[in-house]
Design an enzyme around this catalytic site. Structure first.
Site, short mmCIF file in Angstrom:
data_model
loop_
_atom_site.label_atom_id
_atom_site.label_comp_id
_atom_site.label_asym_id
_atom_site.label_seq_id
_atom_site.Cartn_x
_atom_site.Cartn_y
_atom_site.Cartn_z
N LYS A 187 -1.72 15.44 -8.88
CA LYS A 187 -0.92 15.12 -10.08
C LYS A 187 0.02 16.27 -10.44
O LYS A 187 1.13 16.05 -10.91
CB LYS A 187 -1.84 14.77 -11.24
CG LYS A 187 -2.62 13.45 -11.03
CD LYS A 187 -1.68 12.26 -10.86
CE LYS A 187 -2.40 10.93 -10.88
NZ LYS A 187 -1.50 9.77 -10.76
N TYR A 231 -7.48 15.36 -7.27
CA TYR A 231 -6.68 14.58 -8.23
C TYR A 231 -5.77 15.52 -9.05
O TYR A 231 -4.58 15.26 -9.20
CB TYR A 231 -7.63 13.81 -9.14
CG TYR A 231 -6.98 12.87 -10.12
CD1 TYR A 231 -6.46 11.64 -9.70
CD2 TYR A 231 -6.89 13.18 -11.47
CE1 TYR A 231 -5.87 10.77 -10.60
CE2 TYR A 231 -6.31 12.32 -12.38
CZ TYR A 231 -5.80 11.10 -11.95
OH TYR A 231 -5.23 10.24 -12.84
N ASP A 271 0.88 -1.17 0.00
CA ASP A 271 0.00 0.00 0.00
C ASP A 271 0.92 1.22 0.00
O ASP A 271 1.63 1.46 0.99
CB ASP A 271 -0.89 -0.04 1.26
CG ASP A 271 -1.81 1.17 1.36
OD1 ASP A 271 -1.58 2.17 0.64
OD2 ASP A 271 -2.75 1.12 2.17
#
Ligand code: NAD
Length: 265
Positions: free
Chosen positions: A155, A151, A61
């Site tokens: 990124k 997101y 993970d």
């Protein structure tokens, strides 16, 4: 082709989509591969189809530092070192900013940004000189999307983190580059592909007029991992059919049109 013969590669998020295609591509190019993912069944499914002693898999993970440390240690203990790291694990989510649950924000930042940080940190610590690190960002690192603040932010962070890593690791000959895929058909984009207007709007805005297959991303990652890209570092490589020239599909408008309130992607 065996341009990666003798090289040891590590990859996260290896059980599906871009990670799976890249794992296969690295093996095809002759590398020894340590493949990590939280999906143990998915990892187990890689091996029988890819009968080789050049692959070892482990649960990892990327949000847990000990897991990432263990994955890197496995490369060293099993194959004797580390030359290539692909920080690929990631996933998005959908929420408008004014309604964004904090927990969802933290989940995406942890997975997409902190996971890459941990992978670069521990891989970079043991990597042999002249190695290569490839981080997987997204078109959304440079092209904003309504409803994808966490997101897009994560990124964009991956792209900058990679440039800092390129500066710090460059003196050892280690190159760090980022790929930025556009829309790719994988499990992660299942929701998008179930809603044709999203895919159509992406294609309309991309000069090549279509989405990508995972193999089209894997081939660029493998190029960046190999010495074929020996003078590339701190690069941001778009693999989006030119989609960065347009705009991202208007997700809230499309969701409203079809009567969706807050789907997760
Ligand atoms: N599919 C696209 O359109 C697209 C576009 C741009 C960027 N990306 C990026 O590409 C990367 C791969 O995505 P994909 O589309 O292949 O998705 P995918 O869902 O097919 O594969 C992602 C893999 O990551 C694993 N994963 C999830 N959480 C994890 C964790 N905490 N630790 C380790 N592994 C974990 C999943 O089990 C899965 O196997 C992601 O970083 C994604 O953001 C995808």
């Amino acid at each position: 082709m065996s341009r990666l013969a003798g090289k040891v590669a590590l990859i996260t998020g290896a059980a599906s989509g871009i990670g799976l295609a890249t794992t296969r591509r690295l093996l095809d190019d002759g590398a020894m591969v340590v493949a990590g993912d939280i999906d143990e069944a998915g990892l187990a499914a890689i091996s029988p189809k890819t009968s080789t002693d050049r692959l070892v898999t482990a649960r990892c993970d990327v949000t847990q530092e000990i897991d990432v440390e263990n994955l890197v240690s496995l490369a060293v203990s099993h194959f004797g070192g580390l030359d290539i790291a692909i920080a690929n694990a990631g996933a998005g989510g959908y929420a408008l900013l004014t309604e964004h649950p904090l927990g969802e924000w933290q989940r995406i930042i942890d997975l997409c940004l902190t996971g890459v940080f941990l992978t670069v940190k521990h891989s970079g610590a043991v990597m042999r000189d002249n190695g290569s690190i490839v981080t997987v960002a997204s078109l959304n690192a440079i092209q904003p999307s309504r409803g994808m603040a966490a997101y897009c932010t994560a990124k964009a962070g991956v792209a900058m983190l990679s440039r800092v890593a390129a500066m710090e690791l460059g003196p050892r000959g280690i190159r760090v580059n980022t790929v930025a895929p556009g829309l790719v058909q994988t499990n992660a984009t299942g929701t998008f592909f179930a809603i044709p207007p999203i895919v159509e709007e992406f294609a309309e805005n991309a000069p090549l007029g279509r989405y990508a297959s995972p193999d089209e991303i894997a081939s660029v990652i493998a190029f960046l991992a190999s010495n074929d890209s020996s003078y590339m570092s701190a690069s941001f490589v778009s693999i989006d059919g030119g989609g960065n020239t347009g705009r991202y599909p208007n997700l809230p408008a499309i969701f409203e049109q079809i009567g969706f309130q807050s789907p997760s992607t």
